[in-house]
Design an enzyme around this catalytic site. Sequence first.
Site, PDB file in Angstrom:
ATOM      1  N   ASN A  52      28.126 -28.852 -34.116  1.00 41.52           N
ATOM      2  CA  ASN A  52      27.874 -28.880 -32.669  1.00 41.52           C
ATOM      3  C   ASN A  52      28.301 -30.230 -32.097  1.00 41.52           C
ATOM      4  O   ASN A  52      28.216 -31.274 -32.759  1.00 41.52           O
ATOM      5  CB  ASN A  52      26.416 -28.530 -32.316  1.00 41.52           C
ATOM      6  CG  ASN A  52      25.372 -29.319 -33.073  1.00 41.52           C
ATOM      7  OD1 ASN A  52      25.618 -29.800 -34.160  1.00 41.52           O
ATOM      8  ND2 ASN A  52      24.204 -29.455 -32.486  1.00 41.52           N
TER       9      ASN A  52
ATOM     10  N   GLU B 236      27.733 -32.274 -28.616  1.00 40.65           N
ATOM     11  CA  GLU B 236      27.027 -32.302 -27.329  1.00 40.65           C
ATOM     12  C   GLU B 236      27.715 -33.246 -26.340  1.00 40.65           C
ATOM     13  O   GLU B 236      28.668 -33.958 -26.694  1.00 40.65           O
ATOM     14  CB  GLU B 236      25.568 -32.687 -27.576  1.00 40.65           C
ATOM     15  CG  GLU B 236      24.878 -31.639 -28.441  1.00 40.65           C
ATOM     16  CD  GLU B 236      23.401 -31.891 -28.651  1.00 40.65           C
ATOM     17  OE1 GLU B 236      22.894 -32.980 -28.311  1.00 40.65           O
ATOM     18  OE2 GLU B 236      22.737 -30.972 -29.176  1.00 40.65           O
TER      19      GLU B 236
ATOM     20  N   GLU C  94      29.417 -22.977 -34.424  1.00 41.60           N
ATOM     21  CA  GLU C  94      30.163 -21.741 -34.693  1.00 41.60           C
ATOM     22  C   GLU C  94      31.429 -21.661 -33.854  1.00 41.60           C
ATOM     23  O   GLU C  94      32.501 -21.301 -34.340  1.00 41.60           O
ATOM     24  CB  GLU C  94      29.303 -20.505 -34.362  1.00 41.60           C
ATOM     25  CG  GLU C  94      28.039 -20.385 -35.150  1.00 41.60           C
ATOM     26  CD  GLU C  94      26.855 -21.049 -34.446  1.00 41.60           C
ATOM     27  OE1 GLU C  94      26.997 -22.201 -33.973  1.00 41.60           O
ATOM     28  OE2 GLU C  94      25.798 -20.415 -34.377  1.00 41.60           O
TER      29      GLU C  94
ATOM     30  N   CYS D 203      27.485 -17.617 -28.775  1.00 44.18           N
ATOM     31  CA  CYS D 203      28.262 -17.571 -30.017  1.00 44.18           C
ATOM     32  C   CYS D 203      28.366 -16.153 -30.560  1.00 44.18           C
ATOM     33  O   CYS D 203      29.397 -15.756 -31.092  1.00 44.18           O
ATOM     34  CB  CYS D 203      27.648 -18.498 -31.065  1.00 44.18           C
ATOM     35  SG  CYS D 203      27.952 -20.237 -30.702  1.00 44.18           S
TER      36      CYS D 203
END
Length: 129
Positions: free
Chosen positions: A42, A44, A55, A89
């Site tokens: 991930n 951010e 993902e 996702c």
Amino acid sequence: MTREELKAAAVRMLDRAYCPYSHFPVGAALECADGTVFTGCNIENAAYPVGTCAERTAMGKAISEGHRDFVRIVVAGRSEDYCVPCGMCRQFMQEFAPQMEVICLNGKGEEMSLTLKELLPHGFDHSFL
Ligand code: THU
């Protein structure tokens, strides 16, 4: 790559996660039909909605490299609960691999395996258009 190796690849990506806001690292390892593996974490952003999930990082890397045929994805987190894909996702993955196996890991490395169909029943796809 074996199932255990794929799980280890997803866990390794936890250290690459950029998550200064949520402090919730996620790692992913996506296996293609030809055996190629793409990883993701991930990422951010100070403008929160701009961030992206592990993902979709892995899927974007794969698709942009010419891979669309996916067999399974491991999603790793560090929490007590299994790290399941968010709704966005699920929809993103369904576009390319509605039959894909989704292996969700908790912080102990234990797994819960589901199909994308189980995670996203009655998903919206091209057949509706
Ligand atoms: N996150 C993922 O990377 N994958 C998911 O499917 C669940 C959520 C990330 C997004 C955000 O950076 C953090 O986890 C907390 O929501």
